[in-house]
Scaffold this active site. Sequence first.
Site, PDB file in Angstrom:
ATOM      1  N   TYR A 160      33.280  48.656  38.595  1.00 40.55           N
ATOM      2  CA  TYR A 160      32.158  47.772  38.926  1.00 40.55           C
ATOM      3  C   TYR A 160      31.019  48.584  39.551  1.00 40.55           C
ATOM      4  O   TYR A 160      31.134  49.081  40.659  1.00 40.55           O
ATOM      5  CB  TYR A 160      32.613  46.676  39.880  1.00 40.55           C
ATOM      6  N   ARG A 166      27.664  40.111  45.216  1.00 42.39           N
ATOM      7  CA  ARG A 166      28.214  41.464  45.143  1.00 42.39           C
ATOM      8  C   ARG A 166      28.412  42.065  46.535  1.00 42.39           C
ATOM      9  O   ARG A 166      29.448  42.664  46.833  1.00 42.39           O
ATOM     10  CB  ARG A 166      27.274  42.348  44.308  1.00 42.39           C
ATOM     11  N   ASP A 172      35.061  54.755  38.557  1.00 38.08           N
ATOM     12  CA  ASP A 172      34.909  53.447  39.171  1.00 38.08           C
ATOM     13  C   ASP A 172      34.458  52.469  38.086  1.00 38.08           C
ATOM     14  O   ASP A 172      33.781  52.861  37.132  1.00 38.08           O
ATOM     15  CB  ASP A 172      33.876  53.540  40.293  1.00 38.08           C
ATOM     16  N   SER A 179      39.930  51.336  40.122  1.00 37.05           N
ATOM     17  CA  SER A 179      39.163  50.174  40.581  1.00 37.05           C
ATOM     18  C   SER A 179      39.884  49.376  41.650  1.00 37.05           C
ATOM     19  O   SER A 179      41.118  49.398  41.765  1.00 37.05           O
ATOM     20  CB  SER A 179      38.886  49.265  39.378  1.00 37.05           C
ATOM     21  N   ASN A 180      39.071  48.620  42.403  1.00 38.73           N
ATOM     22  CA  ASN A 180      39.609  47.605  43.309  1.00 38.73           C
ATOM     23  C   ASN A 180      40.218  46.439  42.547  1.00 38.73           C
ATOM     24  O   ASN A 180      41.000  45.664  43.105  1.00 38.73           O
ATOM     25  CB  ASN A 180      38.494  47.067  44.219  1.00 38.73           C
TER      26      ASN A 180
END
Length: 225
Positions: free
Chosen positions: A9, A38, A7, A115-116
């Site tokens: 972030y 966030r 991942d 990741s997104n």
Amino acid sequence: MKTLAFDVYGTLVDPLRISEALRHLVGESAAEIASLWRAKQLEYAFRRGLMRQYADFGRCTADALTFALEASSVSLEDADRQWLLQCYQALEPFADVVPALQSLRHQGIRCVAFSNGPVSDLEALLGHAGVLDLLDDLVSVDEIKTFKPDPAVYNYLVARSGSRHHDCWLVSGNAWDLIGARNAGLNAVWVKRSETALYDPWGGAPDIEVPDLLALAAQLSVQGG
């Protein structure tokens, strides 16, 4: 082939470090705004995934910033907002990231970012952080237009990596992400960077828990990868 999927972030870079940039504009409320930013960024991604109303993670990030500023009664010029979003692509890596990835690569372990964030954002962010060349691939949910923890994104990761579910390990500091990975049949490594961090009491415990990535690299070295 064993694959470690990191991942980004919250695991490779710290999104709350954006408070350093915020402080120049909002002063003492920087940490509070960064935390809300966030939280809303993730919430918007979850909601868009459930609603099947996809917009990329950059859009979620920008919308979350707007909410966090308005909730904090802070007004910023458009130029300042754009500067903050640019700073989000220049977050520094955690101190353990580069040496840990170097060790894992030396052990012959396939390492990818998962990741997104869209690939273009990941290239900018991880290039700035000095870790892009230490990764074998960048895998983004943007390629299938949904978000973690949709099982589809973890299955896509497995297919993209050329691995198998039981040989694919998600490495994350985010418990919700690990629970999503375990739900899809992957293994989970929790990077518990804070002693006060809590793991959700459902969805199954992580397979491995480490305080940082150097500890993970050392553990895998002892186990022979």
